[in-house]
Design a protein around this motif. Structure first.
Motif, short mmCIF file in Angstrom:
data_model
loop_
_atom_site.label_atom_id
_atom_site.label_comp_id
_atom_site.label_asym_id
_atom_site.label_seq_id
_atom_site.Cartn_x
_atom_site.Cartn_y
_atom_site.Cartn_z
N UNK A 87 0.83 -1.21 0.00
CA UNK A 87 0.00 0.00 0.00
C UNK A 87 0.86 1.26 0.00
N UNK A 88 1.96 1.23 0.74
CA UNK A 88 2.85 2.40 0.76
C UNK A 88 3.42 2.66 -0.63
N UNK A 89 3.84 1.60 -1.30
CA UNK A 89 4.41 1.75 -2.65
C UNK A 89 3.36 2.24 -3.63
N UNK A 90 2.12 1.74 -3.52
CA UNK A 90 1.06 2.16 -4.43
C UNK A 90 0.75 3.64 -4.24
N UNK A 91 0.70 4.10 -3.00
CA UNK A 91 0.48 5.53 -2.76
C UNK A 91 1.63 6.36 -3.29
N UNK A 92 2.86 5.87 -3.16
CA UNK A 92 4.00 6.59 -3.70
C UNK A 92 3.94 6.64 -5.23
N UNK A 93 3.50 5.55 -5.85
CA UNK A 93 3.40 5.50 -7.31
C UNK A 93 2.44 6.56 -7.84
N UNK A 94 1.36 6.81 -7.09
CA UNK A 94 0.37 7.78 -7.54
C UNK A 94 0.88 9.22 -7.49
N UNK A 95 1.94 9.46 -6.72
CA UNK A 95 2.50 10.81 -6.62
C UNK A 95 3.98 10.77 -6.98
N UNK A 96 4.30 9.95 -7.96
CA UNK A 96 5.70 9.73 -8.33
C UNK A 96 6.42 11.05 -8.61
N UNK A 98 5.98 13.89 -7.22
CA UNK A 98 6.07 14.75 -6.04
C UNK A 98 7.16 14.32 -5.07
N UNK A 99 7.70 13.13 -5.24
CA UNK A 99 8.76 12.66 -4.36
C UNK A 99 10.05 12.55 -5.15
N UNK A 100 11.16 12.42 -4.44
CA UNK A 100 12.45 12.37 -5.12
C UNK A 100 12.68 10.99 -5.74
N UNK A 101 13.58 10.94 -6.71
CA UNK A 101 13.93 9.66 -7.34
C UNK A 101 14.49 8.69 -6.31
N UNK A 146 14.20 12.81 4.32
CA UNK A 146 14.62 14.04 4.99
C UNK A 146 15.78 14.74 4.29
N UNK A 147 16.57 13.98 3.51
CA UNK A 147 17.76 14.58 2.91
C UNK A 147 17.63 14.87 1.42
N UNK A 148 16.58 14.37 0.76
CA UNK A 148 16.45 14.59 -0.69
C UNK A 148 15.17 15.31 -1.08
N UNK A 149 14.30 15.58 -0.14
CA UNK A 149 13.02 16.21 -0.46
C UNK A 149 12.95 17.59 0.18
N UNK A 150 12.48 18.57 -0.57
CA UNK A 150 12.28 19.91 0.01
C UNK A 150 11.30 19.83 1.18
N UNK A 158 3.94 14.15 4.89
CA UNK A 158 4.61 12.90 5.25
C UNK A 158 4.84 12.85 6.76
N UNK A 159 5.21 13.99 7.35
CA UNK A 159 5.39 14.04 8.80
C UNK A 159 4.06 13.82 9.53
N UNK A 160 2.98 14.39 8.99
CA UNK A 160 1.67 14.18 9.59
C UNK A 160 1.34 12.69 9.67
N UNK A 161 1.54 11.99 8.55
CA UNK A 161 1.23 10.57 8.52
C UNK A 161 2.09 9.78 9.48
N UNK A 162 3.39 10.06 9.47
CA UNK A 162 4.32 9.30 10.33
C UNK A 162 3.99 9.46 11.80
#
Length: 320
Positions: A87-96, A98-101, A146-150, A158-162
């Motif tokens: 599920x985490x990967x699927x959610x990341x795929x939908x916002x590919x 918006x996140x870093x490579x 934390x080191x590759x994303x603005x 992401x912090x809210x979810x965590x």
């Protein structure tokens, strides 16, 4: 930011945090099976299931290895580690975009490593190798994030979810332990209580940090104080809620929602209930009721995040 992007980032983070928490619960309780204790295997593993929300399709059948295997590898069980990573990967795929490579590559590697049918872990069920590797993978993803994303609005979701997932998990775990182990008549830890208290601390990756504050002299009062109210330990309830509150303030500022609203009131009340209380005050009242109230406020915060940022109406958006 689009609401669907916020939703996917939020749940990507929650599922990864949930996977790590599940792994710790399974790993710690498997270790406790090696020690003699008056706590029955049935009671211990039913508590694990309760901490994971009593997932459908899984029950205690006097075979803890089969239970652990299902909660680890069975993709048909929504609460399993594998399901959370999928599920985490699927959610990341939908916002590919918006996140870093680097984020995508790390999460995608974890996903393919877990689901491949020929995986050495899937076939040989080497749980002693698999479970720590999942924790390492999640930690690596968090570090990469934390080191590759603005650190803008996307990062804040992401912090809210965590931290909302972490706060809910810790509060629920303490509520389950509280009736039997966190309110004993004696102040000292002896016998089975000692082992169960160590297990609780290890489920929150807190044993070593606790010992540095209180030494290895375990006490129910000190354990409750540390896991609830310590402002510096990342897996304490107060630290998690403080980080949650900081992320909410940042999101409100970037979205233009500066006036006090229901979300601000509920999250502020939750933070105040942990920041301006002493453990003696909690123990003087009904500690179980206090913990369930914290859980209720966490659920309210989740519902209000959805109302304000995910499922808000067009009229509400135009009013900003």
């Amino acid at each position: 930011m689009l609401s669907r992007v916020a939703d996917s980032l939020y749940w990507m983070s929650r599922y990864l945090e949930r996977a790590e928490h599940t792994v710790r619960m399974l790993d710690v309780n498997m270790g406790l099976m090696l020690d003699k204790s008056s706590t029955s295997a049935e009671g211990r593993w039913k508590r694990v299931l309760a901490a994971l929300g009593n997932p459908q399709g899984v029950s205690w059948n006097n075979d803890y290895y089969q239970l652990v295997h299902s909660l680890t590898f069975d993709a048909e069980v929504p609460a399993s580690v594998t399901s959370c990573l999928i599920e985490a990967r699927e959610n990341a795929r939908q916002v590919r975009d918006e996140i870093s490579s680097e984020q995508w590559q790390q999460l995608n590697r974890m996903y393919h490593w877990v689901i491949q049918p020929s995986s050495e872990f899937g076939l040989n069920t080497r749980l002693s190798d698999f479970l720590p590797a999942v924790i390492d993978g999640v930690h690596l993803f968090q570090g990469v994030t934390d080191t590759t994303m603005s650190h803008g609005e996307e990062w804040q979701f992401i912090q809210l979810g965590r931290y909302l997932e972490r706060a809910s998990s810790i509060a629920n775990l303490l509520a389950l332990y509280q009736p039997e182990l966190l309110s004993p008549p004696e102040a000292s830890a002896e016998g089975s209580h000692y082992q169960e208290w160590v297990g609780l601390l290890r489920c929150c990756t807190a044993f070593e940090a606790y010992c540095k504050v209180y030494t290895a002299d375990l006490s129910a009062d000190w354990i409750l104080e540390f896991l609830l109210l310590n402002p510096q330990f990342p897996h304490s309830l107060r630290y998690s809620v403080d980080c949650l509150r900081q992320a909410l303030v940042a999101v409100r500022a970037s979205s233009g929602r500066m006036p006090v609203d229901d979300l601000s009131r509920v999250s502020g009340k939750l933070q105040a209930s942990l920041s301006f209380v002493d453990v003696s005050d909690i123990l003087a009242q009904d500690a179980g009721a206090y913990l369930h109230n914290v859980l209720h406020q966490c659920r309210q915060t989740h519902d209000l995040i959805y109302r304000f940022y995910i499922q808000y109406s067009v009229e509400a958006a135009l009013a900003l």
